[in-house]
Design a protein around this motif. Sequence first.
Motif, mmCIF file in Angstrom:
data_model
loop_
_atom_site.group_PDB
_atom_site.id
_atom_site.type_symbol
_atom_site.label_atom_id
_atom_site.label_comp_id
_atom_site.label_asym_id
_atom_site.label_seq_id
_atom_site.Cartn_x
_atom_site.Cartn_y
_atom_site.Cartn_z
ATOM 1 N N ASP A 91 -9.514 4.465 -1.599
ATOM 2 C CA ASP A 91 -8.382 5.235 -1.686
ATOM 3 C C ASP A 91 -7.115 5.046 -0.356
ATOM 4 O O ASP A 91 -6.048 4.998 -0.291
ATOM 5 C CB ASP A 91 -8.176 7.062 -1.204
ATOM 6 C CG ASP A 91 -8.867 7.184 -3.205
ATOM 7 O OD1 ASP A 91 -8.261 6.589 -3.962
ATOM 8 O OD2 ASP A 91 -9.172 8.289 -3.715
ATOM 9 N N GLY A 92 -8.275 4.325 0.671
ATOM 10 C CA GLY A 92 -6.345 4.400 1.833
ATOM 11 C C GLY A 92 -6.849 2.831 2.004
ATOM 12 O O GLY A 92 -6.400 1.665 3.340
ATOM 13 N N ILE A 93 -6.807 2.173 1.311
ATOM 14 C CA ILE A 93 -6.216 0.676 0.892
ATOM 15 C C ILE A 93 -5.604 0.579 -0.001
ATOM 16 O O ILE A 93 -5.712 0.966 -1.756
ATOM 17 C CB ILE A 93 -8.080 -0.005 0.780
ATOM 18 C CG1 ILE A 93 -8.396 -0.520 1.199
ATOM 19 C CG2 ILE A 93 -7.274 -1.379 0.787
ATOM 20 C CD1 ILE A 93 -9.828 -0.529 1.656
ATOM 21 N N LEU A 94 -4.675 -0.620 0.073
ATOM 22 C CA LEU A 94 -3.074 -0.612 -1.022
ATOM 23 C C LEU A 94 -3.445 -2.299 -1.091
ATOM 24 O O LEU A 94 -3.295 -3.212 0.059
ATOM 25 C CB LEU A 94 -1.510 -0.276 -0.623
ATOM 26 C CG LEU A 94 -1.162 0.693 -0.441
ATOM 27 C CD1 LEU A 94 0.110 0.751 0.193
ATOM 28 C CD2 LEU A 94 -1.537 1.570 -1.338
ATOM 29 N N VAL A 95 -3.499 -2.343 -2.298
ATOM 30 C CA VAL A 95 -3.626 -4.550 -2.192
ATOM 31 C C VAL A 95 -2.487 -4.724 -3.043
ATOM 32 O O VAL A 95 -1.765 -4.089 -4.457
ATOM 33 C CB VAL A 95 -5.135 -4.443 -3.140
ATOM 34 C CG1 VAL A 95 -5.049 -6.564 -3.535
ATOM 35 C CG2 VAL A 95 -6.160 -4.714 -2.207
ATOM 36 N N PHE A 96 -1.870 -5.773 -3.367
ATOM 37 C CA PHE A 96 -0.218 -6.874 -4.327
ATOM 38 C C PHE A 96 -0.388 -7.634 -3.618
ATOM 39 O O PHE A 96 -0.807 -8.637 -2.340
ATOM 40 C CB PHE A 96 0.563 -6.250 -3.231
ATOM 41 C CG PHE A 96 2.025 -6.264 -3.845
ATOM 42 C CD1 PHE A 96 3.164 -4.918 -4.651
ATOM 43 C CD2 PHE A 96 2.845 -7.274 -3.308
ATOM 44 C CE1 PHE A 96 4.156 -6.007 -5.264
ATOM 45 C CE2 PHE A 96 3.814 -7.520 -3.957
ATOM 46 C CZ PHE A 96 4.097 -6.878 -4.561
ATOM 47 N N ASP A 97 -0.526 -8.406 -4.748
ATOM 48 C CA ASP A 97 -0.700 -9.836 -5.163
ATOM 49 C C ASP A 97 0.234 -10.958 -5.673
ATOM 50 O O ASP A 97 1.907 -10.782 -6.377
ATOM 51 C CB ASP A 97 -1.575 -10.210 -6.301
ATOM 52 C CG ASP A 97 -3.185 -9.921 -5.543
ATOM 53 O OD1 ASP A 97 -3.173 -10.020 -4.266
ATOM 54 O OD2 ASP A 97 -4.087 -9.555 -6.699
ATOM 55 N N LEU A 98 1.273 -11.093 -4.744
ATOM 56 C CA LEU A 98 2.244 -11.879 -4.873
ATOM 57 C C LEU A 98 2.069 -13.114 -4.983
ATOM 58 O O LEU A 98 2.627 -13.816 -4.576
ATOM 59 C CB LEU A 98 3.535 -11.730 -3.838
ATOM 60 C CG LEU A 98 5.036 -11.497 -3.593
ATOM 61 C CD1 LEU A 98 6.139 -10.748 -4.783
ATOM 62 C CD2 LEU A 98 5.447 -11.865 -2.121
ATOM 63 N N PRO A 99 3.121 -13.698 -6.007
ATOM 64 C CA PRO A 99 3.188 -15.449 -6.621
ATOM 65 C C PRO A 99 4.682 -15.507 -4.811
ATOM 66 O O PRO A 99 5.823 -15.085 -5.258
ATOM 67 C CB PRO A 99 4.039 -15.238 -7.767
ATOM 68 C CG PRO A 99 3.466 -13.875 -8.716
ATOM 69 C CD PRO A 99 3.614 -13.235 -7.281
ATOM 70 N N VAL A 100 4.447 -16.593 -5.032
ATOM 71 C CA VAL A 100 5.170 -17.286 -4.096
ATOM 72 C C VAL A 100 5.293 -17.950 -4.281
ATOM 73 O O VAL A 100 4.857 -19.251 -4.759
ATOM 74 C CB VAL A 100 4.460 -17.177 -2.724
ATOM 75 C CG1 VAL A 100 5.911 -17.380 -1.674
ATOM 76 C CG2 VAL A 100 4.210 -15.625 -2.308
ATOM 77 N N ALA A 101 7.070 -18.615 -4.847
ATOM 78 C CA ALA A 101 7.285 -20.547 -4.078
ATOM 79 C C ALA A 101 7.571 -21.001 -5.779
ATOM 80 O O ALA A 101 6.842 -22.178 -5.865
ATOM 81 C CB ALA A 101 6.660 -21.258 -3.671
ATOM 82 N N GLY A 102 8.142 -19.930 -7.177
ATOM 83 C CA GLY A 102 8.130 -20.574 -8.246
ATOM 84 C C GLY A 102 6.608 -20.990 -9.059
ATOM 85 O O GLY A 102 6.763 -21.211 -9.735
ATOM 86 N N THR A 103 5.249 -19.835 -8.453
ATOM 87 C CA THR A 103 4.483 -19.792 -9.493
ATOM 88 C C THR A 103 4.379 -18.857 -10.153
ATOM 89 O O THR A 103 5.069 -17.814 -10.032
ATOM 90 C CB THR A 103 3.094 -19.766 -8.606
ATOM 91 O OG1 THR A 103 3.006 -18.198 -7.568
ATOM 92 C CG2 THR A 103 2.992 -20.662 -7.159
#
Length: 105
Positions: A91-103
């Motif tokens: 609960d003390g961790i956030l994860v965010f995966d972001l496609p970058v550079a047009g992927t």
Amino acid sequence: MIRHIVLMKARPEVSEAHIAAIFADLHGLKLPGILAIHSGRSHSPERIERGYLHGFTVDFADWDALAAYQAHPDHRRVGAALVAAAQGGLDGILVFDLPVAGTGP
């Protein structure tokens, strides 16, 4: 490229040295598809971290590299240490995966 962003709200009794050791272990991961790793404590002048004062990013070549990292035992070891140091565990961790550079997703 995929930017894997992880923020952590550390338990109050966890020292900065302990968090630095976890991040050092993270930086030691040499897995295929990892392009860069950055970690540290927030120094934001906005001061709206809401307790998530530590974090890291890992840049991956693609989604397959991220999936391989997630399944790798070295990632699981570092992840377990991070969860153990976080307030409330996962609960003390956030994860965010972001496609970058047009992927794409």
